[in-house]
Design an enzyme around this catalytic site. Structure first.
Site, PDB file in Angstrom:
ATOM      1  N   ASP A  69      -0.858  -1.478   0.687  1.00 47.33           N
ATOM      2  CA  ASP A  69      -0.410  -0.441   1.610  1.00 47.33           C
ATOM      3  C   ASP A  69       0.115   0.734   0.773  1.00 47.33           C
ATOM      4  O   ASP A  69       1.088   0.580   0.034  1.00 47.33           O
ATOM      5  CB  ASP A  69       0.704  -1.025   2.499  1.00 47.33           C
ATOM      6  CG  ASP A  69       1.273   0.016   3.438  1.00 47.33           C
ATOM      7  OD1 ASP A  69       0.473   0.665   4.120  1.00 47.33           O
ATOM      8  OD2 ASP A  69       2.495   0.187   3.480  1.00 47.33           O
ATOM      9  N   THR A 102      -2.074   5.689   4.885  1.00 46.10           N
ATOM     10  CA  THR A 102      -1.185   6.182   3.820  1.00 46.10           C
ATOM     11  C   THR A 102      -1.913   6.268   2.481  1.00 46.10           C
ATOM     12  O   THR A 102      -1.583   7.102   1.653  1.00 46.10           O
ATOM     13  CB  THR A 102       0.034   5.259   3.675  1.00 46.10           C
ATOM     14  OG1 THR A 102      -0.431   3.914   3.618  1.00 46.10           O
ATOM     15  CG2 THR A 102       0.958   5.400   4.851  1.00 46.10           C
ATOM     16  N   THR A 103      -2.896   5.382   2.258  1.00 51.72           N
ATOM     17  CA  THR A 103      -3.643   5.426   0.993  1.00 51.72           C
ATOM     18  C   THR A 103      -4.604   6.608   1.017  1.00 51.72           C
ATOM     19  O   THR A 103      -4.688   7.384   0.067  1.00 51.72           O
ATOM     20  CB  THR A 103      -4.437   4.113   0.796  1.00 51.72           C
ATOM     21  OG1 THR A 103      -3.592   3.015   1.105  1.00 51.72           O
ATOM     22  CG2 THR A 103      -4.926   3.978  -0.615  1.00 51.72           C
ATOM     23  N   ASP A 400       1.271  -1.757  10.608  1.00 52.48           N
ATOM     24  CA  ASP A 400       0.193  -0.761  10.682  1.00 52.48           C
ATOM     25  C   ASP A 400      -0.591  -0.917  11.979  1.00 52.48           C
ATOM     26  O   ASP A 400      -0.918   0.065  12.642  1.00 52.48           O
ATOM     27  CB  ASP A 400      -0.769  -0.922   9.489  1.00 52.48           C
ATOM     28  CG  ASP A 400      -0.186  -0.301   8.216  1.00 52.48           C
ATOM     29  OD1 ASP A 400       1.003   0.027   8.243  1.00 52.48           O
ATOM     30  OD2 ASP A 400      -0.918  -0.157   7.230  1.00 52.48           O
TER      31      ASP A 400
END
Length: 535
Positions: A69, A102-103, A400
């Site tokens: 994550d 987020t990545t 998530d």
């Protein structure tokens, strides 16, 4: 160092202790900043997509975290460079606002910085690059709106939501039972959602984990689960139609605030004191019984005397329950938290259909389930797993998935994943570039190339030849005029992401592009870095 002189010819200081500061200016400063941003993006690049790798991070006190994550990786990395800290904040804001992607947002920012460096070397002014990026991000933003599709779902038809959550979970360590976890996440969100107002309060979903069992044993409890057991082993383990008194006052005789001591010099005095204490406890227990409570949940402890009395009076009790859990129990059962015994009334009791104690495995671990509550809008997801790291990573993955389900309820537009949205935007931005005169045209083209980095990384992580795969998919998109063609990471045999059921929320994708562009603009505008040197 160039000295500045006043009108009398006396030198004066502009930068104090200049020799003890390092200073980077102009292109050097920008290149150093770009290098720092790209370094962070490179770390996360391998974690993108369903075949992305995990990172193992060890904290100074020896605790190990294994995750892919993006926000968690950057949060745990002890970053020193200021520009790298901006990248950390970038992924954190994506996490707060959207909860997923987020990545991707960091990889996107890294790609934009890489393209910007080439433009700066050609002598293009950084502000013109930033303006070009801003225009391009607007084009991409609007294009995403065009290629998005509305996704209809209802409380009875939850399949669309489950499919979207499965896309999120497929890039996590838990992807072998993504179907089960996605269903749990969607049911949990729908249990607490207000579909008319399109609002979801994720605070009402409690995620609890316990080592042991297997991932498939993860369950959704329509109620609250507390990691406590009954205070006395002989109290009943199951209570039907419980009426719960929720107390935040200690179950023991009051202690004066002033300093005091009691002189006891005879047995009679001791017995009187003891009887007084017992009488006091008796009154407390009786008060709870009179109100009609069949279970007492107390924030503080109570000594063995009280415990013994409660057992004899058939009033089961739970002690040392945390404040957050008390609030959730109060919300779920419709009870009120009572700070003083005098205020206990029948209206303040919470109601639950069944309260039961469940023990796990061969250990003596027991937990309390409070189910079939009066107000069922508080639920618990209970995660099982082989070890602590697995449970922590599952918690992050579930978070998530919950965020994705919440975003879909707020705005039910979706775009297709597998890099198809980025490729489509890249084609649109490239086509739009020719309409803009001036140097910004170069920046807009570079933005289009930067968008290709996400599908390139996906292909690379999946073990496919990156450039061949990307060009093939891009050609197919243009030829068939189908914006849903993406990278076939799972070797399903089709590049159509609509058939593969791989999709993401529209607001998540738009946020990624906007946030990445904002941060890159900010980094490009810095042309002077003054920092203290390390002695």
């Amino acid at each position: 160092m160039a000295l500045a002189f006043d009108e009398y010819g006396r030198p004066f200081i502009i930068l104090r202790e200049q020799e003890s500061k390092t200073r980077l200016r102009g292109l050097d400063a920008q290149k150093a900043n770009i290098a720092a941003g790209r370094a962070v993006a490179r770390i996360l690049k391998t974690s993108l997509g369903p075949k992305g790798m995990d990172k193992m991070l060890q904290s100074p006190d020896g605790e190990v975290i294994i995750t892919n994550d993006g926000a968690t990786i950057l949060e745990q990395m002890d970053v020193d460079n200021q520009i790298a800290k901006l990248m950390v904040e970038l992924s954190r804001s994506q996490d707060y606002e959207i909860g997923d992607g987020t990545t991707g947002v960091v990889v996107m920012a890294g790609a934009l910085l890489e393209q910007a460096e080439k433009l700066l070397e050609r002598g293009i002014h950084p502000l013109r690059v930033a303006e070009g990026y801003e225009m391009a991000s607007r084009i991409a933003f609007e294009h995403l709106e065009k290629i998005s599709q509305k996704y209809e779902f209802s409380a009875d038809n939850i399949e669309p939501l489950v499919q979207t959550c499965m896309t999120t979970l497929s890039s996590k360590i838990v992807n072998r039972c993504k179907r089960t976890l996605a269903e749990i996440a969607v049911k949990a969100v729908l249990a607490v959602a207000d579909l008319e107002r399109k609002d979801v309060n994720l605070d009402l979903i409690k995620v609890e984990g316990k080592v042991g069992g297997k991932l498939e044993d993860t369950e959704l409890i329509y109620g609250i689960m507390v990691d406590k057991d009954m205070s006395h082993p002989q109290m009943p383990k199951r209570i039907e139609d419980a009426k719960i008194a929720i107390l935040t006052c200690p179950f023991e005789p009051p202690k004066p605030k002033t300093k005091h001591k009691v002189d006891i010099d005879s047995v009679e005095k001791f017995q009187t004191l003891r009887q007084q204490e017992v009488k006091y406890f008796d009154e407390m227990v009786q008060k709870c019984k009179d109100v009609g409570a069949t279970l007492v949940i107390c924030q503080w402890g109570f000594d063995d005397e009280a415990n013994h009395l409660l057992m004899h009076r058939n009033l089961p009790a739970v002690r040392w329950v945390g404040g957050v859990e008390l609030e959730l129990i109060a919300i779920a059962t419709g009870g009120r938290i009572v700070p003083r015994f005098q205020e206990l009334t029948p209206e303040k009791l919470g109601k639950a259909g069944v309260v039961r104690e469940k023990s796990f495995g061969t250990t003596k671990d027991r937990m309390l389930y409070i189910e079939r509550c009066a107000n069922s809008r508080a639920v618990t997801i209970f995660i099982r797993g082989g070890n602590k790291m697995m449970i922590e990573e599952t918690k992050r993955s579930i978070h998530d998935a919950l965020c994705v389900a919440r975003n879909l309820i707020r705005n039910n537009s979706i775009v297709y994943g597998g890099g198809s949205a980025e490729i489509s935007c890249s084609v649109a931005v490239e086509a739009a570039a020719d309409r803009y005169p001036g140097v910004e045209q170069y920046a807009i083209r570079s933005f289009a190339q930067a968008l290709d980095h996400v599908p390139l990384a996906l292909a690379e992580n999946s073990g496919l030849p990156p450039i061949d795969t990307l060009t093939a998919v891009k050609a197919q998109q243009i030829k068939e005029n189908n914006p849903f063609c993406g990278i076939d990471c799972n070797d399903v045999g089709t590049t159509d992401m609509k058939e593969q059921n791989v999709f993401e929320t529209l607001i998540g994708k738009q946020q990624q592009i906007l946030l990445a562009t904002q941060v890159v603009k900010m980094i490009l505008k810095i042309d002077d870095v003054i920092s203290p040197t390390d002695y």
